[in-house]
Design a protein around this motif. Structure first.
Motif, short mmCIF file in Angstrom:
data_model
loop_
_atom_site.label_atom_id
_atom_site.label_comp_id
_atom_site.label_asym_id
_atom_site.label_seq_id
_atom_site.Cartn_x
_atom_site.Cartn_y
_atom_site.Cartn_z
N UNK A 130 38.49 -0.07 17.58
CA UNK A 130 38.51 -0.86 18.33
C UNK A 130 37.94 -1.78 18.91
N UNK A 131 38.44 -3.20 18.83
CA UNK A 131 37.00 -4.20 19.12
C UNK A 131 36.97 -4.28 20.37
N UNK A 180 37.51 -12.41 18.84
CA UNK A 180 39.25 -11.38 18.12
C UNK A 180 39.82 -12.23 18.81
N UNK A 181 40.52 -13.00 17.83
CA UNK A 181 41.18 -14.09 18.64
C UNK A 181 43.17 -13.06 17.99
N UNK A 234 43.02 -4.39 21.80
CA UNK A 234 43.32 -5.39 20.85
C UNK A 234 43.85 -4.00 19.56
N UNK A 235 43.81 -4.78 18.29
CA UNK A 235 44.71 -3.29 17.56
C UNK A 235 42.89 -2.90 17.01
N UNK A 291 31.88 -4.07 15.59
CA UNK A 291 31.34 -3.82 17.08
C UNK A 291 30.31 -3.51 17.17
N UNK A 292 28.64 -3.39 17.57
CA UNK A 292 28.04 -2.26 18.11
C UNK A 292 27.89 -2.19 19.79
N UNK A 293 28.71 -2.59 19.93
CA UNK A 293 29.28 -2.24 21.35
C UNK A 293 30.10 -1.27 20.81
#
Length: 286
Positions: free
Chosen positions: A104-105, A111-112, A130-131, A165-167
């Protein structure tokens, strides 16, 4: 400094408005940014999807609203619990986040959502969920462990597919260890076959000295088909050419490189022929 700031600086140094980059870096991040100048901006689209490599620091002990050091801190875990985390347990939880995973970002990301960036919606006070998306983490390697004041800093190396996403890896590792986690440092060291060791520092950057030839950049990015002078002329006129034998095994875009190592076009197969997707001016292809 943002990636847009870097592009603005290169525009001044190169004396042209036609400058772009191959993938945004967060403002807190450092490292490699691949820049396209003039007609080479046409290659950037093909670089965006390349795999990436990062060096990062994950801080265990608490999460943040942005999953990195720029967000507001969430409730912290007990210092004793954090101090008791063993290296082998960290490695085990990192292994579970390696390979093909559903991620999940971060809510504060580019992400839009219905045409608007997620971070814009968050800034406007919206709750954004977000998905999950499928990404590949080829390596999530623990390099060092550094105990801190109520926290544990992990220096890690991440090799991953584009869109990872490394975060989010920091966030999910902290959650897997039940102590929370966020990113405090991020450095991109590689994009495909472009390595930060070859890059020049922005301060005092010499555009002419650092420019790669279009053919060199294309060879690092796409499969290559070598063509002769007649085929190069036909492609420049928008004509299709017969696909050489070495193009048989390639399904996607290819770099057509002509005599004197000149990039002529990006081409795709259409039956037994090759069709121009993106052409390059003869004077700039060299």
């Amino acid at each position: 400094m943002t990636s847009h700031d870097v592009v603005a600086r290169i525009r001044r140094l190169a004396g042209t408005r036609k400058v772009g980059h191959a993938g945004t870096l967060d403002p807190m991040a450092t490292g490699l940014l691949v820049i396209g100048v003039d007609s080479a901006t046409r290659l950037l689209h093909h670089l965006v999807g390349l795999d990436k490599e990062y060096l990062a620091t994950v801080r265990l002990g608490w999460g943040t609203t942005t999953d990195d050091a720029e967000g507001e801190a969430l409730p912290a875990a007990s210092a004793d619990v954090v101090a008791a985390i063993e290296r082998d347990l960290v490695i085990d939880r990192m292994a579970a986040l390696t390979g093909v995973i559903e991620q999940v970002p971060s809510a504060v990301s580019a992400v839009k959502v219905d045409g608007k960036r997620a971070y814009q919606r968050v800034r406007e006070g919206e709750q954004v969920e977000l998905k999950a998306r499928t990404v590949t983490v080829a390596a999530f390697e623990l390099l060092d462990v550094r105990p801190g004041d109520g926290c544990l800093d992990l220096d890690v190396r991440v090799a991953c597919s584009s869109g990872t996403y490394v975060r989010a890896l920091a966030r999910d590792l902290g959650a897997a260890l039940d102590v929370g986690g966020h990113l405090t440092a991020l450095r991109r060291t590689r994009i495909g076959r472009f390595d930060v060791a070859e890059a020049g520092e922005l301060e005092g950057f010499d555009v002419a000295a650092r420019r790669l030839s279009p053919s060199d950049a294309a060879r690092r990015t796409l499969p290559v088909v070598e063509i002769g002078a007649d085929a190069a002329r036909d492609l420049r006129h928008g004509k299709r050419i017969a696909a050489p034998a070495d193009a048989d095994a390639v399904a996607g875009p290819m770099a057509a490189i002509g005599p004197q190592d000149v990039l002529v076009a990006i081409v795709e197969r259409r039956g037994p022929q090759l069709k121009v997707v993106t052409g390059f001016p003869a004077e700039e292809g060299a």
